[in-house]
Design a protein around this motif. Structure first.
Motif, short mmCIF file in Angstrom:
data_model
loop_
_atom_site.label_atom_id
_atom_site.label_comp_id
_atom_site.label_asym_id
_atom_site.label_seq_id
_atom_site.Cartn_x
_atom_site.Cartn_y
_atom_site.Cartn_z
N PHE A 83 0.85 -1.18 0.00
CA PHE A 83 0.00 0.00 0.00
C PHE A 83 0.89 1.23 0.00
CE2 PHE A 83 -2.66 -3.38 1.83
CZ PHE A 83 -3.73 -3.31 0.96
N TRP A 84 0.33 2.39 -0.35
CA TRP A 84 1.11 3.57 -0.66
C TRP A 84 1.48 4.37 0.60
CZ3 TRP A 84 -3.43 1.69 -2.09
CH2 TRP A 84 -4.60 2.33 -1.69
N MET A 85 2.46 3.84 1.31
CA MET A 85 3.09 4.52 2.44
C MET A 85 4.57 4.20 2.41
SD MET A 85 0.45 4.16 5.67
CE MET A 85 0.17 2.38 5.52
N SER A 86 5.40 5.15 2.89
CA SER A 86 6.85 4.96 2.88
C SER A 86 7.49 5.75 4.01
CB SER A 86 7.44 5.40 1.54
OG SER A 86 8.84 5.27 1.54
N GLY A 87 8.55 5.20 4.59
CA GLY A 87 9.26 5.89 5.65
C GLY A 87 9.82 7.24 5.24
N ASP A 88 9.94 7.47 3.93
CA ASP A 88 10.43 8.76 3.44
C ASP A 88 9.47 9.90 3.76
OD1 ASP A 88 12.76 7.67 1.83
OD2 ASP A 88 11.10 6.60 0.93
N ASN A 89 8.17 9.58 3.84
CA ASN A 89 7.21 10.65 4.14
C ASN A 89 6.22 10.28 5.23
OD1 ASN A 89 5.43 8.93 2.78
ND2 ASN A 89 5.57 10.07 0.86
N ASN A 90 6.39 9.12 5.84
CA ASN A 90 5.51 8.69 6.93
C ASN A 90 6.13 8.86 8.30
OD1 ASN A 90 4.10 7.27 4.57
ND2 ASN A 90 2.75 6.78 6.29
N GLY A 91 7.11 9.78 8.41
CA GLY A 91 7.62 10.13 9.72
C GLY A 91 8.99 9.59 10.07
N ARG A 92 9.39 8.47 9.50
CA ARG A 92 10.66 7.88 9.90
C ARG A 92 11.84 8.77 9.54
NH1 ARG A 92 12.35 1.58 8.68
NH2 ARG A 92 14.16 1.47 10.06
N TRP A 93 11.89 9.20 8.29
CA TRP A 93 12.97 10.06 7.81
C TRP A 93 12.47 11.41 7.28
CZ3 TRP A 93 13.55 4.93 5.33
CH2 TRP A 93 14.33 4.07 6.10
#
Length: 361
Positions: free
Chosen positions: A78-88
């Motif tokens: 599904f369309w989520m990624s650590g690049d924009n979901n808070g991790r980095w």
């Protein structure tokens, strides 16, 4: 192996795949012929799976139909990624319109569940920590929707292991596929065969059975460089990637410098002798890529289903196998579908989908 393994129709399934971003960054060229050609090139290289990366979008029906027909399994995130979901970067609260997001998740599951190529679901790319990413309401919605509408497996993240990964105390096999992904650059060829987790810092102290991302540099043929408008000046990077032309950098050029067996700095292009022209540079880059990625897939395949202590593997997915625009990083064929050195190496490393092959080691 100490990690997650797969069976298909009761038989062990060693994943050998590629990361898919999108067929076109502007979504303009995704007709059935384009999808069929791209999937066919993956199959021709010997891949048995494509991961639809969570930094992109679910693909059109043409893509999944092409995978059904080619016998290529799909790992759909599904369309989520650590690049924009808070991790980095971004926010742990993303997606902000949570009800709308979960409605789209339901629509996507209903649309794709009938495809036999769909092997399993992923919540997103490199999400962490589990308590925040995905947000609790999104996590609950994903788990409820997939359980209610489909019987396939859902893994919530591709990689956890702390902020930068590698921390086994912060890894959970029930949450993420791996404690660390990568590396993303060239390695000395011997490392793929000799190291439990090739090129990974402290790689002998962690267990990475399933590697969702590894790989890096790739180069088009000279004809592709001309199509990109990068050959007109005749300029190219120097040794150790010095003085890289600005337009090459714009097209995400990734270099060929690596650490040799005795620790000295090496350049995979200059390993074939100093290039005297642009055509010589491009030819050397394609040869270097062919050797690099043959070794990568041979090294991982040699550890298939082996013990964790010796780096046993259950799967490896190349970062990346195609590009949504004319680029100089990560593709087995260029944007115009011409095969390149990375593709040659993958095909050699995997035997082109054949039953038998000899290995470099």
């Amino acid at each position: 192996t100490g990690g997650r393994a797969w069976k298909v129709n009761g038989l062990k399934f060693f994943v050998q795949g590629g990361n898919w971003i999108a067929t076109d960054s502007f979504l303009l060229n995704g007709d059935s012929e384009r999808y069929e050609a791209e999937v066919r090139l993956h199959r021709h290289s010997g891949f048995n799976l494509i991961r639809v990366w969570g930094g992109g979008l679910p693909e059109s029906d043409h893509f999944y139909q092409a995978c059904d027909e080619a016998g290529i399994a799909v790992f759909q995130e599904f369309w989520m990624s650590g690049d924009n979901n808070g991790r980095w970067g971004g926010s742990y609260d993303y997606p902000f319109e949570k009800d709308a997001y979960l409605e789209m998740v339901e629509d996507t599951v209903l649309r794709l569940r009938g495809h036999p190529s769909l092997m399993f679901w992923g919540g997103g790319n490199e999400l962490w920590p589990a308590s925040k990413s995905p947000p609790p309401v999104i996590r609950a919605g994903l788990e409820k929707t997939v359980a209610a509408l489909d019987d396939r497996f859902l893994i919530l993240s591709s990689m956890d292991g702390g902020y930068d990964g590698l921390n086994m105390s912060m890894h959970s096999d029930s949450f993420a596929l791996a404690v660390k992904d990568g590396p993303y650059g060239f390695l000395s060829i011997d490392r793929y065969y000799s190291e439990p987790n090739p090129g990974m810092t402290n790689g002998s102290s962690v267990t990475v059975a399933f590697q969702p991302e590894v790989g890096g540099s790739s180069m088009v043929r000279l004809s592709g460089l001309k199509r990109m408008g990068l050959a007109d000046s005749g300029s190219y990077p120097g040794r150790f990637d010095a003085d890289t032309p600005d337009l090459w950098s714009f097209h995400k050029f990734q270099g060929y410098t690596y650490s040799g067996p005795d620790g000295e700095e090496r350049d995979a292009i200059w390993d074939y002798g100093p290039p005297a022209s642009l055509s010589g540079y491009v030819a050397r880059a394609n040869m270097a890529c062919a050797q690099q990625y043959q070794a990568l897939f041979e090294g991982f395949s040699a550890k298939a289903f082996g013990p964790a202590a010796s780096g046993g593997k259950t799967g490896v997915i190349l970062w990346k196998s195609q590009s949504p625009w004319p680029a100089l990083r990560g593709f087995i064929y260029d944007w115009w579908l011409e095969s390149v050195g990375m593709g040659d190496g993958v095909r050699l490393g995997l035997g082109g989908g054949g039953r038998w092959k000899a290995q470099l080691d």
